[in-house]
Design an enzyme around this catalytic site. Structure first.
Site, PDB file in Angstrom:
ATOM      1  N   LYS A  47     -15.602  -9.365   8.380  1.00  0.00           N
ATOM      2  CA  LYS A  47     -14.583 -10.239   7.781  1.00  0.00           C
ATOM      3  C   LYS A  47     -15.190 -11.545   7.270  1.00  0.00           C
ATOM      4  O   LYS A  47     -14.693 -12.149   6.341  1.00  0.00           O
ATOM      5  CB  LYS A  47     -13.489 -10.552   8.801  1.00  0.00           C
ATOM      6  N   SER A  49      -7.456   1.915  -2.155  1.00  0.00           N
ATOM      7  CA  SER A  49      -6.261   1.140  -2.464  1.00  0.00           C
ATOM      8  C   SER A  49      -6.702  -0.208  -3.011  1.00  0.00           C
ATOM      9  O   SER A  49      -7.673  -0.798  -2.533  1.00  0.00           O
ATOM     10  CB  SER A  49      -5.446   0.938  -1.189  1.00  0.00           C
ATOM     11  N   GLU A 103     -16.356 -10.693   3.965  1.00  0.00           N
ATOM     12  CA  GLU A 103     -15.224 -10.462   3.067  1.00  0.00           C
ATOM     13  C   GLU A 103     -14.649 -11.780   2.561  1.00  0.00           C
ATOM     14  O   GLU A 103     -14.384 -11.952   1.367  1.00  0.00           O
ATOM     15  CB  GLU A 103     -14.141  -9.658   3.799  1.00  0.00           C
ATOM     16  N   GLU A 112       2.014   1.709  -3.380  1.00  0.00           N
ATOM     17  CA  GLU A 112       0.883   2.145  -4.222  1.00  0.00           C
ATOM     18  C   GLU A 112       0.664   3.653  -4.054  1.00  0.00           C
ATOM     19  O   GLU A 112       0.457   4.375  -5.034  1.00  0.00           O
ATOM     20  CB  GLU A 112      -0.388   1.378  -3.835  1.00  0.00           C
ATOM     21  N   GLU A 145       0.831  -1.205   0.000  1.00  0.00           N
ATOM     22  CA  GLU A 145       0.000   0.000   0.000  1.00  0.00           C
ATOM     23  C   GLU A 145       0.869   1.260   0.000  1.00  0.00           C
ATOM     24  O   GLU A 145       0.550   2.250  -0.653  1.00  0.00           O
ATOM     25  CB  GLU A 145      -0.915  -0.021   1.235  1.00  0.00           C
ATOM     26  N   GLU A 170     -14.581 -13.141  -5.374  1.00  0.00           N
ATOM     27  CA  GLU A 170     -13.284 -12.846  -5.992  1.00  0.00           C
ATOM     28  C   GLU A 170     -12.105 -13.237  -5.098  1.00  0.00           C
ATOM     29  O   GLU A 170     -10.962 -13.156  -5.512  1.00  0.00           O
ATOM     30  CB  GLU A 170     -13.188 -11.368  -6.387  1.00  0.00           C
ATOM     31  N   CYS A 205      -8.294  -1.938   4.469  1.00  0.00           N
ATOM     32  CA  CYS A 205      -8.166  -3.080   5.398  1.00  0.00           C
ATOM     33  C   CYS A 205      -9.484  -3.464   6.036  1.00  0.00           C
ATOM     34  O   CYS A 205      -9.657  -4.577   6.485  1.00  0.00           O
ATOM     35  CB  CYS A 205      -7.212  -2.745   6.533  1.00  0.00           C
TER      36      CYS A 205
END
Lengths: 574, 407
Positions: free
Chosen positions: A357, A318, A360, A281, A278, A365, A298
């Site tokens: 989470k 990000s 997530e 980036e 990051e 994906e 995050c």
């Protein structure tokens, strides 16, 4: 100051104080249910009623301001009869299901029923038989248990500005429901789980998945590997009778080995890795004119929020996966290679302070390894239950250290658990990368603490980088609206969905007051101070990872395994 | 012999409510003009001296209420008329608005001037759609004549919730929120609509204002009972010969209302009970009929003057059955915000059903008394506090009727 007496005790309190606050000063405990110290007063449960001389009515202590000369009585027969009758009424409309309830032993209503020794409730038990809502992978709702205190609505709308919960119908039929008419999944819910902390009873909780872990542990063909998120250690002790922060990491690891995890690794490893990806980036965006400000990625509750409410700003996010998901894709590729294990055998479990989470990890994906990257997400609370069930005596446990290759971490990773931590960790690394100089004082105090929005400016060899940090989504909204209006002065923004950051995450031990979040934050920075290495780019195992596998930040392999993309949730009604 | 005296209904039948000229020909808007020449504090003092007390049910001194809002700091203040006349059997506010809308508007404008407000709202009962045009017509006529001096009035229609007659629930409703009461304090005169100082008065209260200014506070204070002077409009329903309305001084007794103005009970039946003040009113037996209807006298017998609805039952009526229906009404109308009302109204109905259907016991009666007592002191707003009154008073005064139905 206002002078009054409570149960015969004289007390002086500042003007505008309530009876409840004044009573606390002199050690008179007044029971409460809808009251939440960090929320607006609601005065709807009426459990805190007390007698005030000269007043026919019994005012609610939580809402009644003190007045000069007021004579308050909190223990008269009239008061006790009122409180008990109100509790009987609430309990007669509440499933007598304590033994099977997720909040058994940690329930404000159960405590009150005990304190007021409700035995033979004169009202007939009537449970509504409403449908439980298991539509999200993170949070369930059991509306039958709801006592209509409305604290969840406050958490969702005021603290988080998500407005996924509202009220429907009237009188005895009134219900807290997901807004927009469907299940929670159809609402704008971001699955942050702050409603779980707000709920005094078991009407909202995390979707429990311990049985899946137990099955995996029992399966001889599976190798169960775990990662622990940075914010978990500071709070896990609370689940097993210790003070906040008191569980040493090595003892925690030993406990996890005791309950049957084959390998114990650390999300902190990928937190350090996140900083490298990051951080680079950010530097790339600064150099090449990429979309700014860049937002951290995050916090999955925050990602859901951005995808739901600010889909026009997804390019600002990000592309780095969260540390959990970076870990997930590496453990079944890099780590299994290194260990000589068939990745198909790996059952990857993450221990998270977070309910979002769970969602997530279930995103379609998140399968860069060729498998589902993270098979199971358990919250701090679930691990607490597992520990209690397993009867582990942490005082007698021999410390144990992490397994190799994805277990080493720095202080910079530790502070990911608190609001401002990702920013501070990034600054520690970016400063050295850009300036080529050693950062002597690694403490960026300005980024720390529970304040809703924080900002800082850092001089990187003449380039002034402006950063901002928000915790809690209504605070995030302030920064987002600025960005949307094209008025954001910042280059880099850290957002954590939960108040205080991950230490206050929806999966943490039930957190009744913000003061507890502050305690956990303090413990996080102590842990950071105690780390020998405090800059992510100095993590030796991360160096090995780049040398042997990734080769460079933002490289081809990183792109494949560590970066992702986002989706407009397309909730048109918003 | 008591006589009718019309103050708030002074123009009833005498004017065309759609014509401001008619109202003005009766001296209308002269009081507003007079008020405009007065010092605000003197004006409020005049209202205070009249000892006019709110006609909505709580009976608070009107001038005192105004003085709180006047003294409350802030440039933005509101005048709200509570026209959410939801008490079953009550239609006094409708009579005023339908027949003499300008008296309400004049009263509100005087209040606006007194407290320093530029914006008024009339929160109109949802079931009174026919009044919207009458009120709007009156407002625009008064504005066209430049009488309101920049004071604006907007009519807002309710949506049928009984609880929105509670002033803070009404405020929430105007703000666009669920119609639920707020806890007090703060009271509306310091933090009301949009948390600004706000006067909420009933239609009948406002309708008294122009007359008080015209004839003077002393004149008004001398009418009826001195602690609750003036007149009160009553609407009669139930087992009574004259199912009508009338306005009488407050020293009139309940007996006079029923037997003189109401013409007594039809047929040769005997009186059984009367409920005064609306659905949450106490049931009053024969023995207490000589009580004056004034606020404090009614409180003294555990009753309330409330809205002025008078619901008479003759000896043939099943009072337990009537009370059961009332309990059902409150279960339906509880907003659900506070636990003792939300749960308590439902339980009260459940217990009443059980007793009424012959399945109740003494234990149920005792439980209803305990529940009723708790609700009356612990509920968040007046709805929950008053809801058990019919149950409690019928158990008290008509115990035999209950006993006859027990198992």
């Amino acid at each position: 100051m206002v002078n009054l007496t409570i149960d015969g005790i004289k007390v002086s309190v500042p003007e505008g104080s309530t009876i409840l606050q004044a009573a606390k000063e002199v050690g008179v405990k007044i029971p409460t249910l809808c009251y939440h110290p960090d929320q607006a007063v609601k005065a709807n449960c009426r459990v805190c009623v007390c007698e005030v001389e000269g007043n026919r009515l019994l005012p609610a202590a939580c809402a009644q301001p003190v007045m000069e000369g007021m004579v308050v009585k909190t223990r008269t027969p009239k008061v006790i009869e009122a409180r008990r009758t109100i509790l009987e009424l609430i309990l007669a409309h509440h499933p007598q299901d304590c033994l099977n309830c997720i909040r058994n032993g940690n329930c404000e209503l159960q405590d009150l029923a005990n304190e007021y020794f409700i035995r033979d409730n004169p009202f007939t038990l009537k449970v509504r038989g409403l449908k439980k809502d298991y539509s999200t992978p993170s949070i369930f709702r059991d509306p039958d248990k709801c006592v209509l205190c409305r604290r969840c609505i406050d958490a969702c709308s005021v603290v988080q500005s998500v407005n996924a919960l509202g009220l429907e119908s009237r009188g005895v039929n009134s219900m807290v429901v997901p807004t927009m008419g469907g299940d929670l999944m159809d609402s704008p819910c971001v699955m942050c789980g702050q409603c779980v902390h707000a709920c005094p009873v078991g009407a909202i909780g995390e979707v429990e998945e311990i049985d899946k872990l137990l099955a995996a542990i029992a399966d001889p063909d599976k190798i169960v590997v775990t990662q622990i998120a940075p914010a978990v250690r500071t709070a896990i002790g609370e689940e097993v009778g210790m003070k906040t922060g008191d569980m040493p990491m090595e003892v925690f690891v030993a406990g996890l080995r005791q309950v049957g995890f084959d390998h114990v690794l650390h999300t902190n490893f990928t937190a350090d890795l996140t900083i490298l990806e990051e951080g680079n980036e950010l530097l790339k965006r600064l150099k090449e004119g990429g979309t700014l400000p860049m937002f951290t990625s995050c916090s999955p509750g925050w990602i859901n929020f951005c995808e739901t409410f600010y889909p026009d700003l997804l390019d600002n996010l990000s592309t780095c996966k969260s540390p959990q998901q970076m870990f997930g894709s590496l453990v079944k590729t890099y780590w299994t290679d290194k260990m000589g294990i068939d990745p198909a055998k790996i059952y990857s479990v993450s221990i998270m302070p977070c309910t979002a989470k769970k969602f997530e990890a279930s995103r379609p994906e998140m399968n860069a390894s060729g498998y589902r990257d993270v098979d199971l997400v358990l919250t701090t609370r679930e691990i607490g239950r597992l520990f209690r069930m397993s009867g582990i005596d942490f005082d007698k446990l021999a410390p144990s250290s992490f397994d190799s290759w994805m277990g080493a971490y720095t202080g910079a990773a530790v502070i990911f658990g608190a609001s401002g931590g990702v920013m501070e960790a990034a600054l520690r690394t970016v400063y050295e990368v850009v300036t080529g100089q050693t950062l002597e004082n690694v403490n960026f105090e300005v980024t720390r603490g529970i304040t809703g929005v924080k900002e800082a400016e850092v001089d990187l060899s003449g380039t002034k980088v402006k950063v901002a940090i928000a915790n809690g989504l209504s605070n995030a909204r302030q920064l987002m609206d600025q960005v949307r209006a094209g008025e954001s002065p910042y280059h880099f923004i850290e957002i954590m969905a939960c108040p205080g950051g991950c230490i206050g995450g929806g999966g943490q031990p039930i957190t009744k007051v913000n003061a507890k979040r502050v305690e956990r934050i303090e413990s996080i920075y102590v842990e950071d101070e105690n780390c020998a290495i405090r800059k992510s780019h100095e993590n030796p195992e991360v160096k090995t990872l780049y040398d042997e596998f990734l080769h460079e930040p933002l490289g081809h392999k990183s792109h494949e395994l560590l970066h992702t993309h986002y989706h407009d949730k397309n909730k048109k009604y918003l | 012999m008591a006589e009718e005296m019309r103050i708030v209904l002074r123009n009833y039948g005498k004017i065309n409510p759609l014509k401001i000229e008619d109202y003005m020909a009766q001296g209308g808007y002269k009081s507003l003009e007079k008020a405009g020449r007065m010092d605000k504090e003197a004006l409020i003092d005049e209202i205070k001296k009249s000892n006019l007390r709110g006609r909505g049910g709580a009976g608070f001194n009107c001038g005192q209420k105004w003085s709180f809002a006047y003294r409350a700091p802030g440039d933005e203040k509101y005048v709200v008329c509570n026209a959410d006349e939801g008490e079953p059997g009550t239609y006094k506010d409708r009579l005023i608005m339908e027949n003499d809308p300008h008296t309400l508007i004049e009263g509100m404008a005087i209040c606006g001037y007194a407290i320093g407000s530029k914006q008024g709202f009339i929160y109109l009962r949802g079931e009174y759609p026919q009044l919207i045009n009458i009120l709007n017509n009156a407002i625009s006529q008064a504005k066209a004549k430049g009488l309101l001096q920049g004071f604006e009035i907007e009519v807002r229609s309710g949506a049928g919730a009984y609880v929105c007659g509670e002033e803070t629930a009404l405020i929430e409703s105007i703000e666009g929120n669920r119609g639920e009461p707020r806890f007090k304090p703060p009271y509306p005169p310091s933090e009301g609509l949009w948390m600004k100082p706000t006067i909420v008065n009933n239609v009948e209260t406002f309708a008294n204002i122009p007359v008080i200014l015209e004839k003077g506070a002393e004149w008004y204070a001398g009418i009826g009972v001195s602690s609750y002077p003036g007149t009160k409009v009553f609407t009669l329903t139930g087992d009574i010969n004259n199912k009508t309305f009338f306005e009488v001084p407050t020293d009139t007794t309940i007996r006079e209302i029923i037997f003189q103005f109401g013409g007594g009970i039809p047929g040769d039946k005997k009186f059984k009970a009367v409920q005064i003040g609306g659905t949450s009113g106490a049931f009053i037996p024969e023995s207490l009929l000589d009580t004056p209807v004034a606020f404090d006298d009614m409180s003294a017998i555990g009753a309330a003057l409330g809205s002025g609805a008078v619901f008479v039952l003759d000896e043939s009526r099943d009072i337990v059955d009537v009370t059961t229906r009332i309990a059902k009404f409150f279960e339906h109308e509880s907003c659900g915000k506070c636990a003792p009302c939300r749960e308590g109204t439902a339980r009260m109905h459940e217990l009443m059903e059980s007793v009424n259907s012959g399945n109740g016991s003494m234990k149920d009666i005792a439980l209803m008394q305990k529940l009723g007592n708790v609700m009356s002191i612990a509920c968040l707003c007046g709805l929950g506090q008053a809801a058990p009154a019919p149950v409690l008073t019928t158990i008290k005064h008509f115990a035999a009727d209950y006993n006859a139905k027990l198992m």
